[in-house]
Design a protein around this motif. Structure first.
Motif, mmCIF file in Angstrom:
data_model
loop_
_atom_site.group_PDB
_atom_site.id
_atom_site.type_symbol
_atom_site.label_atom_id
_atom_site.label_comp_id
_atom_site.label_asym_id
_atom_site.label_seq_id
_atom_site.Cartn_x
_atom_site.Cartn_y
_atom_site.Cartn_z
ATOM 1 N N LEU A 139 0.833 -1.195 0.000
ATOM 2 C CA LEU A 139 0.000 0.000 0.000
ATOM 3 C C LEU A 139 0.874 1.254 0.000
ATOM 4 C CD1 LEU A 139 -2.953 1.003 0.176
ATOM 5 C CD2 LEU A 139 -2.669 1.057 2.660
ATOM 6 N N GLY A 140 0.626 2.156 -0.972
ATOM 7 C CA GLY A 140 1.416 3.370 -1.059
ATOM 8 C C GLY A 140 0.698 4.615 -0.599
ATOM 9 N N GLY A 141 -0.606 4.537 -0.366
ATOM 10 C CA GLY A 141 -1.390 5.684 0.077
ATOM 11 C C GLY A 141 -2.604 5.195 0.819
ATOM 12 N N GLU A 142 -3.590 6.051 0.992
ATOM 13 C CA GLU A 142 -4.781 5.645 1.715
ATOM 14 C C GLU A 142 -5.550 4.578 0.939
ATOM 15 O OE1 GLU A 142 -7.289 8.765 3.036
ATOM 16 O OE2 GLU A 142 -5.673 9.934 3.934
ATOM 17 N N PRO A 143 -6.159 3.612 1.644
ATOM 18 C CA PRO A 143 -6.938 2.570 0.963
ATOM 19 C C PRO A 143 -8.084 3.165 0.155
ATOM 20 C CG PRO A 143 -6.549 1.986 3.263
ATOM 21 C CD PRO A 143 -6.113 3.409 3.100
ATOM 22 N N ALA A 149 -14.144 0.618 3.270
ATOM 23 C CA ALA A 149 -15.395 0.109 3.839
ATOM 24 C C ALA A 149 -15.172 -1.230 4.536
ATOM 25 C CB ALA A 149 -16.444 -0.034 2.736
ATOM 26 N N ALA A 150 -14.370 -2.099 3.926
ATOM 27 C CA ALA A 150 -14.093 -3.405 4.534
ATOM 28 C C ALA A 150 -13.311 -3.250 5.830
ATOM 29 C CB ALA A 150 -13.326 -4.276 3.548
ATOM 30 N N ILE A 151 -12.326 -2.345 5.825
ATOM 31 C CA ILE A 151 -11.533 -2.118 7.034
ATOM 32 C C ILE A 151 -12.417 -1.591 8.158
ATOM 33 C CG2 ILE A 151 -9.713 -0.668 8.025
ATOM 34 C CD1 ILE A 151 -8.293 -0.871 5.274
ATOM 35 N N GLU A 152 -13.278 -0.643 7.856
ATOM 36 C CA GLU A 152 -14.172 -0.092 8.883
ATOM 37 C C GLU A 152 -15.143 -1.155 9.403
ATOM 38 O OE1 GLU A 152 -15.792 3.220 6.773
ATOM 39 O OE2 GLU A 152 -14.152 4.572 7.358
ATOM 40 N N ALA A 153 -15.584 -2.048 8.509
ATOM 41 C CA ALA A 153 -16.466 -3.127 8.954
ATOM 42 C C ALA A 153 -15.730 -4.079 9.891
ATOM 43 C CB ALA A 153 -17.012 -3.880 7.741
ATOM 44 N N LEU A 154 -14.488 -4.414 9.555
ATOM 45 C CA LEU A 154 -13.689 -5.278 10.427
ATOM 46 C C LEU A 154 -13.531 -4.643 11.809
ATOM 47 C CD1 LEU A 154 -10.845 -6.484 8.021
ATOM 48 C CD2 LEU A 154 -12.523 -7.941 9.141
ATOM 49 N N ASN A 155 -13.247 -3.358 11.834
ATOM 50 C CA ASN A 155 -12.993 -2.681 13.107
ATOM 51 C C ASN A 155 -14.242 -2.518 13.962
ATOM 52 O OD1 ASN A 155 -10.330 -2.497 12.361
ATOM 53 N ND2 ASN A 155 -10.421 -0.340 11.774
ATOM 54 N N SER A 156 -15.416 -2.533 13.332
ATOM 55 C CA SER A 156 -16.657 -2.383 14.101
ATOM 56 C C SER A 156 -17.238 -3.724 14.545
ATOM 57 C CB SER A 156 -17.696 -1.627 13.271
ATOM 58 O OG SER A 156 -18.048 -2.362 12.110
ATOM 59 N N SER A 157 -16.610 -4.814 14.103
ATOM 60 C CA SER A 157 -17.095 -6.147 14.443
ATOM 61 C C SER A 157 -16.444 -6.643 15.725
ATOM 62 C CB SER A 157 -16.782 -7.115 13.293
ATOM 63 O OG SER A 157 -17.021 -8.449 13.690
ATOM 64 N N ALA A 158 -17.156 -7.471 16.458
ATOM 65 C CA ALA A 158 -16.616 -8.062 17.684
ATOM 66 C C ALA A 158 -15.818 -9.328 17.396
ATOM 67 C CB ALA A 158 -17.742 -8.375 18.650
ATOM 68 N N ILE A 159 -15.826 -9.805 16.163
ATOM 69 C CA ILE A 159 -15.099 -11.030 15.802
ATOM 70 C C ILE A 159 -13.617 -10.705 15.656
ATOM 71 C CG2 ILE A 159 -14.833 -12.821 14.041
ATOM 72 C CD1 ILE A 159 -17.797 -12.499 13.426
ATOM 73 N N PRO A 160 -12.715 -11.477 16.272
ATOM 74 C CA PRO A 160 -11.287 -11.152 16.193
ATOM 75 C C PRO A 160 -10.737 -11.285 14.772
ATOM 76 C CG PRO A 160 -11.613 -13.296 17.222
ATOM 77 C CD PRO A 160 -12.965 -12.677 17.087
ATOM 78 N N VAL A 161 -9.694 -10.496 14.504
ATOM 79 C CA VAL A 161 -9.073 -10.454 13.181
ATOM 80 C C VAL A 161 -7.602 -10.835 13.299
ATOM 81 C CG1 VAL A 161 -8.467 -8.996 11.207
ATOM 82 C CG2 VAL A 161 -10.644 -8.643 12.413
ATOM 83 N N MET A 162 -7.155 -11.700 12.389
ATOM 84 C CA MET A 162 -5.732 -11.968 12.236
ATOM 85 C C MET A 162 -5.263 -11.344 10.931
ATOM 86 S SD MET A 162 -3.512 -15.528 12.183
ATOM 87 C CE MET A 162 -3.869 -15.999 10.494
ATOM 88 N N ALA A 163 -4.205 -10.543 10.991
ATOM 89 C CA ALA A 163 -3.661 -9.888 9.807
ATOM 90 C C ALA A 163 -2.479 -10.686 9.269
ATOM 91 C CB ALA A 163 -3.226 -8.472 10.136
ATOM 92 N N LEU A 164 -2.399 -10.776 7.945
ATOM 93 C CA LEU A 164 -1.277 -11.431 7.299
ATOM 94 C C LEU A 164 -0.247 -10.391 6.883
ATOM 95 C CD1 LEU A 164 -3.038 -14.147 5.085
ATOM 96 C CD2 LEU A 164 -2.437 -14.186 7.521
ATOM 97 N N LEU A 178 -2.539 4.931 7.399
ATOM 98 C CA LEU A 178 -2.751 5.595 6.115
ATOM 99 C C LEU A 178 -4.250 5.838 5.913
ATOM 100 C CD1 LEU A 178 -0.193 3.493 4.053
ATOM 101 C CD2 LEU A 178 0.131 5.780 5.001
ATOM 102 N N GLY A 179 -4.784 6.727 6.704
ATOM 103 C CA GLY A 179 -6.207 7.037 6.636
ATOM 104 C C GLY A 179 -7.038 6.172 7.555
ATOM 105 N N VAL A 180 -7.019 4.869 7.324
ATOM 106 C CA VAL A 180 -7.733 3.906 8.152
ATOM 107 C C VAL A 180 -6.980 2.585 8.070
ATOM 108 C CG1 VAL A 180 -9.273 3.181 6.272
ATOM 109 C CG2 VAL A 180 -10.006 2.897 8.649
ATOM 110 N N ALA A 181 -6.965 1.826 9.150
ATOM 111 C CA ALA A 181 -6.223 0.566 9.174
ATOM 112 C C ALA A 181 -6.967 -0.463 10.000
ATOM 113 C CB ALA A 181 -4.814 0.768 9.740
ATOM 114 N N VAL A 182 -6.732 -1.720 9.678
ATOM 115 C CA VAL A 182 -7.339 -2.839 10.406
ATOM 116 C C VAL A 182 -6.756 -2.901 11.818
ATOM 117 C CG1 VAL A 182 -7.489 -5.355 10.536
ATOM 118 C CG2 VAL A 182 -7.825 -4.187 8.340
ATOM 119 N N GLN A 183 -7.634 -3.044 12.796
ATOM 120 C CA GLN A 183 -7.196 -3.255 14.170
ATOM 121 C C GLN A 183 -7.228 -4.758 14.443
ATOM 122 O OE1 GLN A 183 -9.935 -0.389 16.130
ATOM 123 N NE2 GLN A 183 -8.066 0.612 16.844
ATOM 124 N N ALA A 184 -6.088 -5.385 14.263
ATOM 125 C CA ALA A 184 -5.996 -6.840 14.388
ATOM 126 C C ALA A 184 -5.753 -7.245 15.833
ATOM 127 C CB ALA A 184 -4.870 -7.356 13.500
#
Length: 500
Positions: A139-143, A149-164, A178-184
């Motif tokens: 990633l070179g800039g903001e998503p 939208a997918a990142i914000e959905a992940l962050n608002s969910s109670a289901i845990p996330v594993m990032a690769l 970079l604007g918004v990021a997954v909270q893993a």
């Protein structure tokens, strides 16, 4: 000084890609094989982290990070888990290795659908995990909008996330968002540890971090020297030699702590006590007359003396071997006089707190970069020293600490989540510590620790590195009883124990 004591190397995204290329060229391993190994390592890490998992949702982008996700989904499908891939991006733009991975997942029977809010919400939350395989290090800039939208959905969910490799939207180089990021909750990074995982916003977004070397990472450090090393307390402690039976206080230096304007005497007391507890032979404090009795009551071993002017301080400096200037110093005319008197000396010194602010404002006297001081700014102080905003500084802490050291000389320790140290041509990172340290006096304690180690003969960069680790590790121990309410004085006993 640090290259040969087994510290973990940290790399930028560009360096990580170079290591990938080198591994493929010299270890007879293909990109497809590395992707397969990454998926295997991630799958095992997921099962170890969440052994109760029954169902997965894997969000895949079109790059190699997505390829890792497709192969992980195939492994889960083959072992009987309920799994579905949610695809993002244009499939016609998919990279060849990722496309091959997608074909393998299709052959394994993995269900695949385009990402949508409805498909995302369809996952049964019971014993479920989501996997972020969207963007990785490319990633070179903001998503873009769909990924956001997918990142914000992940962050608002109670289901845990594993990032690769790293959470999507996090900068691998700086740790900035970079604007918004997954909270893993957990991140598995491949081949090389990325330096952005451990500083700035990285720790808040990565969760726990596991490095999977994929069978090649350990052999690559000689090919590409790291720009940053991650410190380990146990590796640094041998720098302090055991004390001989004939030891006496004169062998371990005399620290003079200077500060404590009206209402801020406690900062001087904390710095002095920290220097005492971390092994300085003698510790003195130069402060307002009103604070002398309080310093002595807290630490009778500290020689506390009243100073009313820079001239009074100048009479005390020749008997010291290391100075600490700044704890509780304030910005009054008295403060300026003391700062100027300290800076006129040629002694090694630790410059902290308001002494840094006086330097930045040009009130510390004639500025001259020097090799024998350690500057210990927090981000706000560092921004003032560089003439930029705190947000600009935090956007790239690595660039900031390098520029601070280039401009001011000596060793610079930039505080914050993932403390950075620049000196001797090397950047070092300490990720000890916890949010409980967000309380007054912690920096004063750190300045006293650095001074004590300088007084005992450690080179400035080693003193700063060991002090950062010792200070953070002591706070981690003290926080076993809870982070909220952690006080700077709670670290004293823990630091002394760790030094043994």
């Amino acid at each position: 000084m640090f290259e040969h004591i087994g510290l973990q190397a940290l790399y930028t995204a560009a360096q990580s890609r170079e290591l990938d290329r080198y591994a493929m060229a010299h270890f007879e391993v293909t990109a497809a094989e590395l992707m397969s190994r990454a998926a295997q390592a991630a799958w095992q890490s997921l099962l170890s982290k969440w052994p109760q998992v029954k169902s997965l949702q894997v969000l895949c982008g079109t790059g190699n990070n997505g390829g890792d996700g497709y192969l992980l989904a195939a492994l889960a499908q083959q072992q009987g888990y309920s799994v579905k891939v949610l695809e993002l991006g244009q499939l016609q733009r998919m990279q060849s290795d990722a496309l091959a991975a997608r074909q393998q997942a299709l052959a394994a029977g993995v269900p695949m659908v385009a990402y949508s809010a409805e498909e995302f919400a369809a996952l049964d939350p019971h014993d479920a995990v989501r996997v972020d395989a969207m963007l990785g290090t490319g990633l070179g800039g903001e998503p873009r909008l769909a990924y956001r939208a997918a990142i914000e959905a992940l962050n608002s969910s109670a289901i845990p996330v594993m990032a690769l490799d790293l959470p999507s939207g996090l900068c691998a180089d700086s740790g900035s968002v970079l604007g918004v990021a997954v909270q893993a909750a957990h991140t598995v990074t491949f081949i090389a540890a990325k330096r952005g995982l451990y500083t700035a916003s990285g720790p808040d977004y990565c969760g726990s971090v596991e490095l999977a070397s994929l069978g090649v990472g350990a052999a690559l450090s000689s090919h590409l020297p790291a720009t940053c090393l991650r410190l380990q307390l146990e590796a640094l402690l041998p720098a302090l030699a055991p004390r001989p039976a004939t030891a006496h206080k004169g062998l371990y230096g005399r620290v003079l702590v200077i500060g404590g304007d009206y209402g801020m005497g406690g900062a001087t007391a904390l710095a002095a006590e920290a220097a005492l507890r971390c092994g300085a032979g003698l510790v003195s404090a130069a402060t307002r007359a009103e604070h002398v009795s309080a310093v002595l009551a807290r630490s009778p071993e500290v020689m506390a003396q009243a100073v009313a002017s820079g001239q009074d301080l100048s009479a005390l400096i020749p008997s010291a071997t290391v100075l600490v200037i700044g704890p509780g110093l304030g910005r009054s005319p008295w403060s300026e006089q003391l700062c100027q008197a300290a800076l006129r000396s040629e002694l090694p010194m630790v410059v902290d707190a308001d002494a840094l602010n006086l330097l930045a404002a040009g009130l510390g006297g004639q500025f001259k970069a020097r090799d024998n001081w350690v500057l210990t700014p927090h981000p706000g102080e560092a921004a003032r020293l560089l003439g930029c905003s705190t947000a600009e500084l935090q956007a790239d802490r690595f660039a900031a600490v390098s520029e601070l050291q280039r401009r001011w000389g000596g060793v610079v320790l930039l505080k914050g989540s993932g403390t950075l140290i620049s000196g001797g041509g090397q950047i070092l990172l300490s990720d000890y510590g916890n949010p409980g340290m967000a309380s007054g006096g912690m920096g004063d304690v750190l300045s006293g620790v650095i001074a004590a180690l300088l007084a005992q003969g450690l080179p400035a960069v080693m003193a700063a590195a060991l002090a950062a680790c010792l200070h953070g590790a002591a706070a981690d121990r003290a926080a076993a009883a809870g982070q909220r309410g952690l006080a700077a004085s709670d670290l004293m006993h823990e630091m002394r124990g760790l030094l043994q």
